[in-house]
Design an enzyme around this catalytic site. Sequence first.
Site, mmCIF file in Angstrom:
data_model
loop_
_atom_site.group_PDB
_atom_site.id
_atom_site.type_symbol
_atom_site.label_atom_id
_atom_site.label_comp_id
_atom_site.label_asym_id
_atom_site.label_seq_id
_atom_site.Cartn_x
_atom_site.Cartn_y
_atom_site.Cartn_z
ATOM 1 N N HIS A 238 35.173 -8.541 -33.510
ATOM 2 C CA HIS A 238 34.217 -9.270 -34.363
ATOM 3 C C HIS A 238 34.324 -8.808 -35.824
ATOM 4 O O HIS A 238 33.350 -8.330 -36.413
ATOM 5 C CB HIS A 238 32.790 -9.085 -33.841
ATOM 6 C CG HIS A 238 31.882 -10.234 -34.196
ATOM 7 N ND1 HIS A 238 30.956 -10.747 -33.329
ATOM 8 C CD2 HIS A 238 31.774 -10.964 -35.330
ATOM 9 C CE1 HIS A 238 30.303 -11.741 -33.915
ATOM 10 N NE2 HIS A 238 30.782 -11.876 -35.137
ATOM 11 N N GLN A 239 35.514 -8.940 -36.367
ATOM 12 C CA GLN A 239 35.727 -8.473 -37.738
ATOM 13 C C GLN A 239 36.102 -9.583 -38.711
ATOM 14 O O GLN A 239 36.421 -9.310 -39.867
ATOM 15 C CB GLN A 239 36.808 -7.376 -37.771
ATOM 16 C CG GLN A 239 38.227 -7.899 -37.590
ATOM 17 C CD GLN A 239 39.289 -6.835 -37.794
ATOM 18 O OE1 GLN A 239 39.583 -6.088 -36.872
ATOM 19 N NE2 GLN A 239 39.864 -6.759 -38.980
ATOM 20 N N ASP B 255 38.121 -13.104 -31.541
ATOM 21 C CA ASP B 255 37.429 -12.116 -32.360
ATOM 22 C C ASP B 255 36.022 -11.871 -31.809
ATOM 23 O O ASP B 255 35.311 -10.996 -32.289
ATOM 24 C CB ASP B 255 37.341 -12.617 -33.815
ATOM 25 C CG ASP B 255 36.730 -11.568 -34.746
ATOM 26 O OD1 ASP B 255 37.203 -10.409 -34.700
ATOM 27 O OD2 ASP B 255 35.798 -11.901 -35.502
ATOM 28 N N GLU C 232 30.157 -8.928 -25.675
ATOM 29 C CA GLU C 232 30.545 -7.933 -26.681
ATOM 30 C C GLU C 232 29.422 -6.963 -27.056
ATOM 31 O O GLU C 232 29.694 -5.852 -27.522
ATOM 32 C CB GLU C 232 31.068 -8.620 -27.948
ATOM 33 C CG GLU C 232 30.013 -9.394 -28.718
ATOM 34 C CD GLU C 232 30.561 -10.074 -29.977
ATOM 35 O OE1 GLU C 232 31.541 -10.820 -29.890
ATOM 36 O OE2 GLU C 232 29.981 -9.845 -31.053
ATOM 37 N N PHE D 221 34.404 -11.533 -40.395
ATOM 38 C CA PHE D 221 33.556 -11.599 -41.608
ATOM 39 C C PHE D 221 33.823 -10.435 -42.564
ATOM 40 O O PHE D 221 33.324 -10.431 -43.679
ATOM 41 C CB PHE D 221 32.070 -11.528 -41.192
ATOM 42 C CG PHE D 221 31.665 -10.163 -40.696
ATOM 43 C CD1 PHE D 221 31.993 -9.739 -39.423
ATOM 44 C CD2 PHE D 221 30.990 -9.278 -41.530
ATOM 45 C CE1 PHE D 221 31.650 -8.473 -38.973
ATOM 46 C CE2 PHE D 221 30.647 -8.004 -41.088
ATOM 47 C CZ PHE D 221 30.986 -7.609 -39.796
ATOM 48 N N THR E 268 36.804 -17.545 -33.064
ATOM 49 C CA THR E 268 36.190 -16.599 -34.001
ATOM 50 C C THR E 268 34.724 -16.984 -34.206
ATOM 51 O O THR E 268 34.115 -16.544 -35.174
ATOM 52 C CB THR E 268 36.916 -16.588 -35.376
ATOM 53 O OG1 THR E 268 36.866 -17.908 -35.935
ATOM 54 C CG2 THR E 268 38.345 -16.129 -35.261
ATOM 55 N N SER E 269 34.169 -17.800 -33.298
ATOM 56 C CA SER E 269 32.793 -18.268 -33.492
ATOM 57 C C SER E 269 31.792 -17.413 -32.720
ATOM 58 O O SER E 269 31.206 -16.482 -33.287
ATOM 59 C CB SER E 269 32.687 -19.738 -33.110
ATOM 60 O OG SER E 269 31.386 -20.215 -33.349
ATOM 61 N N ARG E 270 31.601 -17.711 -31.444
ATOM 62 C CA ARG E 270 30.720 -16.915 -30.596
ATOM 63 C C ARG E 270 31.341 -16.842 -29.207
ATOM 64 O O ARG E 270 31.835 -17.841 -28.689
ATOM 65 C CB ARG E 270 29.321 -17.530 -30.500
ATOM 66 C CG ARG E 270 28.446 -17.306 -31.738
ATOM 67 C CD ARG E 270 28.040 -15.827 -31.896
ATOM 68 N NE ARG E 270 27.198 -15.592 -33.047
ATOM 69 C CZ ARG E 270 27.642 -15.219 -34.251
ATOM 70 N NH1 ARG E 270 28.921 -15.024 -34.452
ATOM 71 N NH2 ARG E 270 26.791 -15.002 -35.235
HETATM 72 P P1 NAD Z 1 28.321 -24.455 -39.834
HETATM 73 O O1 NAD Z 1 26.913 -24.638 -39.412
HETATM 74 O O2 NAD Z 1 28.681 -24.666 -41.264
HETATM 75 O O3 NAD Z 1 29.264 -25.416 -38.964
HETATM 76 C C1 NAD Z 1 29.108 -25.609 -37.598
HETATM 77 C C2 NAD Z 1 29.592 -27.026 -37.310
HETATM 78 O O4 NAD Z 1 29.613 -27.198 -35.888
HETATM 79 C C3 NAD Z 1 28.698 -28.110 -37.884
HETATM 80 O O5 NAD Z 1 29.464 -29.019 -38.658
HETATM 81 C C4 NAD Z 1 28.108 -28.801 -36.656
HETATM 82 O O6 NAD Z 1 27.883 -30.196 -36.855
HETATM 83 C C5 NAD Z 1 29.208 -28.536 -35.639
HETATM 84 N N1 NAD Z 1 28.783 -28.674 -34.246
HETATM 85 C C6 NAD Z 1 27.565 -28.451 -33.707
HETATM 86 N N2 NAD Z 1 27.600 -28.709 -32.385
HETATM 87 C C7 NAD Z 1 28.861 -29.111 -32.091
HETATM 88 C C8 NAD Z 1 29.504 -29.516 -30.892
HETATM 89 N N3 NAD Z 1 28.849 -29.564 -29.723
HETATM 90 N N4 NAD Z 1 30.821 -29.850 -30.962
HETATM 91 C C9 NAD Z 1 31.480 -29.812 -32.137
HETATM 92 N N5 NAD Z 1 30.923 -29.436 -33.288
HETATM 93 C C10 NAD Z 1 29.620 -29.085 -33.273
HETATM 94 O O7 NAD Z 1 28.729 -22.997 -39.335
HETATM 95 P P2 NAD Z 1 29.893 -22.065 -39.918
HETATM 96 O O8 NAD Z 1 29.356 -21.256 -41.042
HETATM 97 O O9 NAD Z 1 31.107 -22.871 -40.107
HETATM 98 O O10 NAD Z 1 30.069 -21.050 -38.688
HETATM 99 C C11 NAD Z 1 30.682 -21.482 -37.488
HETATM 100 C C12 NAD Z 1 30.505 -20.413 -36.419
HETATM 101 O O11 NAD Z 1 31.189 -19.220 -36.819
HETATM 102 C C13 NAD Z 1 29.031 -20.007 -36.194
HETATM 103 O O12 NAD Z 1 28.743 -20.191 -34.827
HETATM 104 C C14 NAD Z 1 28.972 -18.530 -36.484
HETATM 105 O O13 NAD Z 1 28.184 -17.884 -35.521
HETATM 106 C C15 NAD Z 1 30.445 -18.094 -36.401
HETATM 107 N N6 NAD Z 1 30.752 -16.974 -37.306
HETATM 108 C C16 NAD Z 1 31.563 -15.959 -36.861
HETATM 109 C C17 NAD Z 1 31.885 -14.889 -37.706
HETATM 110 C C18 NAD Z 1 32.791 -13.753 -37.285
HETATM 111 O O14 NAD Z 1 32.813 -12.705 -37.950
HETATM 112 N N7 NAD Z 1 33.563 -13.883 -36.227
HETATM 113 C C19 NAD Z 1 31.358 -14.865 -38.999
HETATM 114 C C20 NAD Z 1 30.571 -15.935 -39.428
HETATM 115 C C21 NAD Z 1 30.260 -16.994 -38.580
#
Ligand code: NAD
Length: 340
Positions: free
Chosen positions: A296-297, A259, A264, A299, A233-235
């Site tokens: 991508h929902q 997600d 996308e 959020f 659900t990240s990227r």
């Molecule tokens: P955050 O910055 O709070 O946490 C990211 C964590 O990843 C940090 O603790 C960092 O130290 C760690 N990290 C960095 N590089 C790393 C690696 N190589 N291996 C392991 N860990 C590593 O971010 P967040 O708010 O928790 O968001 C996380 C992800 O979720 C973001 O990439 C964001 O784009 C994605 N996201 C998706 C949606 C969605 O609707 N699907 C919504 C919000 C955020």
Amino acid sequence: MRVTIFGTRSYDRQFLTAANAGHDHELRFLEAGLDRATAPLAAGSDAVCAFVNDCLDAEVIELLAGLGVRIVALRCAGYNNVDLEAAARSGIAVTRVPAYSPHAVAEFTIGLLLALDRKIHRAWSRVRENNYALDGLVGRNLHGRIMGVVGTGQIGALVARTLRAGFGCEVLASDPVPDPELEAIGVHYTSVDSLLREADVISLHCPLTPDTKHMINAATLAQARPGLIVVNTSRGALIDTRALIDALKARSVGGVALDVYEQEAGIFFDDLSSEIIDDDLLQRLLTFPNVLVTGHQAFLTEEALSAIAQTTLGSLSDFEKGSPLAHQILPVGRAGQVLP
Ligand code: NAD
């Protein structure tokens, strides 16, 4: 400020309009996403508001600067789609919404995992046709299984805590900055490689950077446990989709819940149900019975949309007043605010 808001849908208009009551910006909502072709639509605006799949490469940034745009306010957390160096060169400030509701994404992640693992989506399709047979719907308990959480920032920490404290899973985590509160409840930190070798389920919550792009690839999948479940659900580009499809075809990966998807942009957030989709990778993914994809929902909750709108418009108000920008993002190694 005059703000052109790209890529808007009904929910963006609703929550940004409501939040603007406390700010009084001049908001111009556009359905079109931001790219080189649509950038000129920002003419006459001081600010541009953009979202995850908008293109903010050097060319677009320079086009916006030429139009007099002074700030780009991202209404999302991730900023992998922005050339921050180009923005700094052009004197454009960039802000984001670092935290709006990590609960929204974490809860959706657990929901996706449960739906995939317990085949809830497939059961619902059957029941709608009065098919109450259970054959093929056997799942597995989460309790006692080994979960791998990559990235324990705001979202990953909530996922790890829920899996550990709520479901009683063994939780392995990987993050350059371990969270002592997670360690205190029994989450074990390890390298991504050993996490991949040991986990039954891997859930991705780290940002997309040049280092993390395709962190799930043919080589890493080859080391994984047979039947691994992958949740993202990240990227999208954290996963090499072709390698994932090969592993699904080889039956080495047991299930996938996504997600987000590498390609996308131009597909997600739109109703393409009457269109022919050119993207063969996404179409192939959708044919597997053990793949669940959402657009991508994660959020998309009322709480998150309201917080996103407040923070985004708040950043624009701060910029207008010349106040410090709490959520400005700068290229690595730079500090300070690009003032109006
Ligand atoms: P955050 O910055 O709070 O946490 C990211 C964590 O990843 C940090 O603790 C960092 O130290 C760690 N990290 C960095 N590089 C790393 C690696 N190589 N291996 C392991 N860990 C590593 O971010 P967040 O708010 O928790 O968001 C996380 C992800 O979720 C973001 O990439 C964001 O784009 C994605 N996201 C998706 C949606 C969605 O609707 N699907 C919504 C919000 C955020």
